[in-house]
Scaffold this active site. Structure first.
Site, PDB file in Angstrom:
ATOM      1  N   LYS A 139       1.047  -1.222   0.085  1.00 58.64           N
ATOM      2  CA  LYS A 139      -0.130   0.000  -0.227  1.00 58.64           C
ATOM      3  C   LYS A 139       0.940   1.158   0.102  1.00 58.64           C
ATOM      4  O   LYS A 139       1.743   1.440   0.813  1.00 58.64           O
ATOM      5  CB  LYS A 139      -0.841  -0.030   1.035  1.00 58.64           C
TER       6      LYS A 139
ATOM      7  N   LYS B 181      -2.261  -1.628  -3.803  1.00 56.39           N
ATOM      8  CA  LYS B 181      -2.924  -0.422  -3.822  1.00 56.39           C
ATOM      9  C   LYS B 181      -2.294   0.829  -4.115  1.00 56.39           C
ATOM     10  O   LYS B 181      -1.165   1.191  -3.185  1.00 56.39           O
ATOM     11  CB  LYS B 181      -3.748  -0.435  -2.412  1.00 56.39           C
TER      12      LYS B 181
END
Ligand code: PBG
Length: 325
Positions: A194, A247
């Site tokens: 992330k 992400k």
């Protein structure tokens, strides 16, 4: 000329026959913002056509999605500012509106799969994913809170826990806590890679969860790094993750690809709010054609190696898929 690649493109049936990548609604996970408001649906200005929904709104939304073949949802609670504090206490309150809603949604729709994002930020007055002390984000002190939050959400009926906080060691802490509470069957989809991305802006507007001070760079990854994603993947695998997630998605297709090549676990990609808003804005201006650009964008993530995609486009894609079938 002996080789004419165009021969394989000459007929729509041939083109379809040799299509390498296929994307179906069953690959998609639809994010839902759940509020405790008396208003059934409230628009989010930076996230066009997405809404903060109260429980009735969520019921209606899930019914509509099931008609379209969408069966997996990720929930995000919109917590009123006055319930937020520095310890994210409301997140652990057993009778909070989020846990109540999970129980009711699961009772109403036993066939769906529900995922929950686990981090402190929706409940934190600091707007950070971990506890904050003197401007520092505390790692080890945050872990038991994440673990307890996961257990309570699993007990309420969540099928997949999605730790999005990026604290070190959280997958293991959550796995052990789930197992200790007889929640061995509950999965973990780790937000493995992330990144500290500018593309989360509209999401933070939706939850009013932007950090009150500083940024998230001491825990979310540097967008310049790819090897570090492999390191995170290795750790998450060892700590017991069932799925690895990358992400954002669109600006990180190479990261999706490298994780897919290097892991036996299914890979998920989070096509985040800013990526969605960007395409919506271009289409609203007539600069791009939505029904063509949207599936192409999602297909690129699948082609890069994502087995499943969390995306605000899920409902529109499923409707288009149904129409073209
Ligand atoms: C919270 C969280 C964020 C997103 C998912 N979970 C925001 C953040 O880390 O600041 C972003 C999702 C999106 O932009 O669609 N930990």
């Amino acid at each position: 000329m002996l080789n004419r690649p165009r021969r394989n493109r000459k007929h729509p049936v041939i083109r379809e026959m040799i299509e390498e990548t296929v994307l179906r609604p069953s690959n998609l996970i639809y994010p839902i913002f759940l509020s405790d408001s008396s208003v059934e649906r409230e628009a989010i200005s930076s996230l066009p056509d997405q809404f903060r929904l109260n429980l009735e709104g969520v019921f209606r939304e899930i019914e509509a999605c099931l008609e379209l073949g969408l069966k997996t949802f990720v929930l995000f609670p919109v917590v009123p500012e006055n319930l937020k504090d520095s310890q994210a206490t409301y997140g652990l309150k057993k009778d909070n509106f989020y846990l109540e809603a999970i129980r009711k949604i699961k009772a109403q729709f036993p066939g769906i799969v529900l995922m929950s994002d686990v981090a402190l930020d929706p409940y934190s007055s600091d707007g950070h994913d971990g506890l904050v002390k003197d401007g520092e984000i505390l790692n080890d002190e945050t872990l038991p809170i994440l673990a307890q939050m996961s257990v309570e959400q699993a007990q309420a009926g969540i099928d997949i826990i999605g730790p999005s906080d990026m604290m070190d060691g959280r997958v293991r802490e959550i796995r052990e806590a789930l197992d200790k509470h007889q929640m061995e069957h509950v999965s973990i989809m780790s937000y493995t890679a992330k990144y500290a991305s500018a593309f989360y802006g509209p999401f933070r507007d939706a939850l009013d969860s932007a950090p009150k001070s500083g940024d998230k760079k001491t825990y979310q990854m540097n967008p310049a790094n790819k090897k570090e994603a492999l390191r995170e993947a290795e750790l998450d695998e060892m700590e017991g993750a069932d799925f690895l997630m990358v992400k954002p998605a669109l600006a990180y297709l190479d990261v999706i690809h490298v994780l897919k090549e290097n892991s036996m676990l299914p890979i998920a990609a989070y096509n985040v709010s800013g990526e969605y808003a960007m395409l919506k804005a271009a289409c609203a201006n007539g600069w791009l054609e939505y029904d063509k650009a949207m599936p192409e964008m999602l297909l690129s993530m699948k082609r890069a190696g994502a087995d499943s995609i969390l995306t605000y486009f899920a409902k529109d894609f499923a409707a288009l898929y149904k129409k073209l079938l």
